[in-house]
Design an enzyme around this catalytic site. Structure first.
Site, PDB file in Angstrom:
ATOM      1  N   LYS A   6       0.876  -1.032  -0.071  1.00 11.09           N
ATOM      2  CA  LYS A   6      -0.041   0.013   0.132  1.00 11.09           C
ATOM      3  C   LYS A   6       0.852   1.173  -0.097  1.00 11.09           C
ATOM      4  CE  LYS A   6      -1.920   1.673   4.133  1.00 11.09           C
ATOM      5  NZ  LYS A   6      -1.523   2.998   4.202  1.00 11.09           N
ATOM      6  N   ASN A   7       1.841   1.152   0.837  1.00  9.60           N
ATOM      7  CA  ASN A   7       2.696   2.581   0.975  1.00  9.60           C
ATOM      8  C   ASN A   7       3.679   2.731  -0.127  1.00  9.60           C
ATOM      9  OD1 ASN A   7       1.397   3.034   3.183  1.00  9.60           O
ATOM     10  ND2 ASN A   7       2.653   2.522   4.672  1.00  9.60           N
ATOM     11  N   ARG A  63      -4.834  10.221   3.933  1.00 12.68           N
ATOM     12  CA  ARG A  63      -3.920  11.190   3.976  1.00 12.68           C
ATOM     13  C   ARG A  63      -2.643  11.261   2.705  1.00 12.68           C
ATOM     14  NH1 ARG A  63       0.453  13.141   6.617  1.00 12.68           N
ATOM     15  NH2 ARG A  63      -0.087  15.089   7.958  1.00 12.68           N
ATOM     16  N   ASP A 117      -4.873  12.825  12.431  1.00 11.99           N
ATOM     17  CA  ASP A 117      -5.725  11.620  12.155  1.00 11.99           C
ATOM     18  C   ASP A 117      -5.602  10.638  13.180  1.00 11.99           C
ATOM     19  OD1 ASP A 117      -3.286  10.231  11.771  1.00 11.99           O
ATOM     20  OD2 ASP A 117      -3.780   9.869   9.794  1.00 11.99           O
ATOM     21  N   ASP A 176       4.324   0.323  11.648  1.00 14.55           N
ATOM     22  CA  ASP A 176       2.889  -0.191  11.250  1.00 14.55           C
ATOM     23  C   ASP A 176       2.891  -1.675  11.762  1.00 14.55           C
ATOM     24  OD1 ASP A 176       2.730   2.031  10.294  1.00 14.55           O
ATOM     25  OD2 ASP A 176       3.292   1.413   7.933  1.00 14.55           O
TER      26      ASP A 176
HETATM   27  N1  EPU Z   1       6.388  14.337  10.620  1.00 12.93           N
HETATM   28  C1  EPU Z   1       6.453  15.777  10.991  1.00 12.93           C
HETATM   29  N2  EPU Z   1       6.675  16.784   9.879  1.00 12.93           N
HETATM   30  C2  EPU Z   1       6.696  16.321   8.357  1.00 12.93           C
HETATM   31  C3  EPU Z   1       6.473  14.912   8.164  1.00 12.93           C
HETATM   32  C4  EPU Z   1       6.492  14.179   9.443  1.00 12.93           C
HETATM   33  O1  EPU Z   1       6.478  16.224  12.023  1.00 12.93           O
HETATM   34  O2  EPU Z   1       6.724  17.098   7.928  1.00 12.93           O
HETATM   35  C5  EPU Z   1       6.505  13.477  11.694  1.00 12.93           C
HETATM   36  C6  EPU Z   1       4.898  12.796  11.628  1.00 12.93           C
HETATM   37  O3  EPU Z   1       4.046  13.486  12.273  1.00 12.93           O
HETATM   38  C7  EPU Z   1       5.382  11.516  12.254  1.00 12.93           C
HETATM   39  C8  EPU Z   1       6.847  11.077  11.956  1.00 12.93           C
HETATM   40  O4  EPU Z   1       7.311  12.365  11.652  1.00 12.93           O
HETATM   41  O5  EPU Z   1       5.471  11.787  13.661  1.00 12.93           O
HETATM   42  C9  EPU Z   1       6.886   9.937  10.553  1.00 12.93           C
HETATM   43  O6  EPU Z   1       6.075  10.621   9.805  1.00 12.93           O
HETATM   44  P1  EPU Z   1       6.403  10.160   8.189  1.00 12.93           P
HETATM   45  O7  EPU Z   1       6.367  11.404   7.112  1.00 12.93           O
HETATM   46  O8  EPU Z   1       7.632   9.135   8.129  1.00 12.93           O
HETATM   47  O9  EPU Z   1       5.175   9.177   7.828  1.00 12.93           O
HETATM   48  P2  EPU Z   1       4.025   9.279   6.557  1.00 12.93           P
HETATM   49  O10 EPU Z   1       4.699   9.461   5.337  1.00 12.93           O
HETATM   50  O11 EPU Z   1       3.201  10.238   7.229  1.00 12.93           O
HETATM   51  C10 EPU Z   1       4.067   6.892   6.211  1.00 12.93           C
HETATM   52  C11 EPU Z   1       2.919   5.599   5.937  1.00 12.93           C
HETATM   53  C12 EPU Z   1       2.654   5.291   7.459  1.00 12.93           C
HETATM   54  C13 EPU Z   1       4.000   4.909   8.114  1.00 12.93           C
HETATM   55  C14 EPU Z   1       4.928   5.823   8.185  1.00 12.93           C
HETATM   56  C15 EPU Z   1       6.247   5.688   8.861  1.00 12.93           C
HETATM   57  C16 EPU Z   1       2.219   6.070   3.884  1.00 12.93           C
HETATM   58  C17 EPU Z   1       1.109   6.231   3.195  1.00 12.93           C
HETATM   59  N3  EPU Z   1       2.080   6.158   5.166  1.00 12.93           N
HETATM   60  O12 EPU Z   1       3.286   7.861   6.670  1.00 12.93           O
HETATM   61  O13 EPU Z   1       1.910   4.126   7.275  1.00 12.93           O
HETATM   62  O14 EPU Z   1       3.548   4.452   9.464  1.00 12.93           O
HETATM   63  O15 EPU Z   1       5.270   6.331   6.853  1.00 12.93           O
HETATM   64  O16 EPU Z   1       6.762   4.150   8.238  1.00 12.93           O
HETATM   65  O17 EPU Z   1       3.312   5.926   3.226  1.00 12.93           O
HETATM   66  C18 EPU Z   1       0.004   2.732   7.854  1.00 12.93           C
HETATM   67  O18 EPU Z   1       0.152   2.022   6.696  1.00 12.93           O
HETATM   68  O19 EPU Z   1      -0.633   1.995   8.576  1.00 12.93           O
HETATM   69  C19 EPU Z   1       0.763   3.824   7.937  1.00 12.93           C
HETATM   70  C20 EPU Z   1       0.293   4.808   8.954  1.00 12.93           C
END
Ligand code: EPU
Length: 420
Positions: A22-23, A94, A118, A307
């Site tokens: 998915k990711n 998201r 979220d 995850d």
């Molecule tokens: N963060 C910030 N500022 C930013 C970006 C991130 O503070 O500009 C913080 C977030 O709030 C969080 C942390 O950094 O606390 C990690 O966020 P990250 O950006 O790495 O995650 P994401 O891109 O929002 C993706 C996956 C998540 C997975 C995370 C970490 C997708 C669609 N989602 O989220 O997947 O947990 O990376 O590996 O790729 C899931 O599949 O259940 C899921 C939540």
């Protein structure tokens, strides 16, 4: 309202196939809009989030088809595309934010509804914005939209991310590959899904060095070409099936896996006492006793994935011994622990640590699956709890697990989707 009705089941046994991640697929779909013409993605999972991303791309002007029989998505991208992602889609998913980098790269502008917080945390966008500003974007927010403009085009830059954010890495890399000149992006995320995205961008004509490391050197190119790409296997779905085998003391062979993307996960699962054999793209996980509790600390890849944290708490809840699970990525990801406690788990949260004292028996009850991984974990707990467990909010699980109930029943689980 739909729910999963889960009865205590014997050991899960049999074979299961893992689809593409998915990711990864969501970002590959977003990346496709950077090249006019027909992009084809194979090994696409049959999940709700793919349908939401397909709808988003259609609204930008693309023709998107998802052939479920061949697990293929084709995206026909026109010469001119729209630049707006509306709130009705962004609030549902998201990951819609991942069209931001491709849109500014392709159109020089993007209006993306702000996703808000979220179920698992506040999830900032500051790191995405800082990176895009360095590449020449002006960013402000207005009426709930993030307005991003690159009037003079994008230019290469030296960027150091504050944190190896998955989403920020993806947006910055997708913008930088079409920027003028060279970029050096430091402290990037190294998740296998990022590697998959970079590999597809390279096939499209991007110039990226250092793929898989924490520094990416990118030389901007003028245009990208459409391509065909096979989505990397979903290591989180594979991990979920492995944990199901261990919790139910079963024996499952998981096909379509990339074990080298799961080194630490497999090491932790072996520490529970499970026997794990990996041959090519197959994993066999078998367990003959109650699992031993294991400590977990979530961290960006190659650390333990957040995850799989809820599934590991469910496992530890029925293990022998006590464990400490530390969550470093999402501040609200322990929300589901209160639901697990409704099943009788002995869990205690202190800040970003969760102390789990294993019990030999959980007790079925109605619980709410607050996000995709929480929902799956509560179903796993329901499989080993006495009597019946109802897990509500099943739409979260549908976002990330294809044919979840069918796969479980194929392994001998007593699970049904019911109307409540
Ligand atoms: N963060 C910030 N500022 C930013 C970006 C991130 O503070 O500009 C913080 C977030 O709030 C969080 C942390 O950094 O606390 C990690 O966020 P990250 O950006 O790495 O995650 P994401 O891109 O929002 C993706 C996956 C998540 C997975 C995370 C970490 C997708 C669609 N989602 O989220 O997947 O947990 O990376 O590996 O790729 C899931 O599949 O259940 C899921 C939540």
């Amino acid at each position: 309202m739909e729910a999963f009705r889960v009865e205590r089941s014997g050991p899960l046994k049999g074979e299961v196939h893992v689809p593409g991640a998915k990711n990864s697929v969501l970002k590959l779909m977003a990346a496709s809009i950077m090249a006019e013409g027909l992009t084809t993605l194979t090994n696409v999972p049959e999940i709700l989030d793919v349908e939401i991303m397909a709808e988003l791309l259609r609204r930008l002007g693309c023709k998107v088809e998802h052939d479920l029989t061949t697990a293929t998505v084709t995206i026909d991208v026109p010469a001119k595309i729209g630049h707006k992602a509306d709130y009705d889609l962004v609030r549902k998913m998201r990951a819609s934010i991942s069209v931001l980098g491709p849109l500014v790269a392709r159109c020089g502008e993007a209006d993306i509804a702000l996703p808000g917080g979220d179920a698992i945390g506040s999830r900032g966008l500051d790191i995405h914005m800082q990176g895009l500003e360095k590449l020449g974007c002006h960013v402000h927010s207005e009426h709930g939209y993030l307005i991003v403009r690159a009037e003079n085009g994008l230019h290469g830059a030296n960027i150091a991310l504050d944190f190896p954010s998955v989403g920020a890495t993806e947006n910055v890399v997708m913008a930088a590959v079409l920027a003028k000149g060279n970029s050096n992006v430091d402290n990037v995320a190294r998740e296998p899904e990022i590697v998959d995205l970079c590999n597809m961008l390279v096939k499209m004509g991007a110039k990226i060095n250092g793929i898989g490391s924490s520094v990416l050197e990118i030389t901007g190119v003028e245009k990208l070409n459409p391509t065909t790409h096979h989505v990397v296997p979903d290591r989180i779905v594979a991990g979920t099936w492995a944990i199901a085998a261990i919790m139910t003391q079963g024996d499952i062979t998981i096909h379509g896996v990339k074990p080298s993307d799961m080194d630490l996960v497999l090491e932790k699962l072996r520490d529970t006492g499970a026997e794990i054999k990996s041959v090519d793209d197959r994993l066999n996980v078998s367990m003959h006793t109650r699992p031993k509790a294991v400590d977990i600390v979530t961290l960006p890849y190659p650390g333990f994935p957040t995850d799989l944290q809820p599934q590991m708490i469910a496992l530890n809840a029925i293990a022998t011994g006590s464990s400490m699970v530390t969550e470093n990525l999402f501040e609200a990801r322990f929300r589901f622990v209160n639901e697990l406690a409704r099943l009788g788990a002995d869990v205690k949260i202190n800040g970003h640590h969760c102390l789990v004292r294993g019990k030999d028996q959980l007790s079925g009850a109605p619980v709410e699956g607050t996000d995709v991984r929480a929902g799956a974990s509560l179903v796993l707990a329901g499989l080993v709890a006495d009597d019946v467990t109802y897990v509500t909010e099943v739409h979260h699980v549908d976002r990330g697990y294809s044919n979840f109930v069918e796969n479980l029943t194929g392994l001998g689980a007593n699970v049904k989707r019911v109307e409540m």
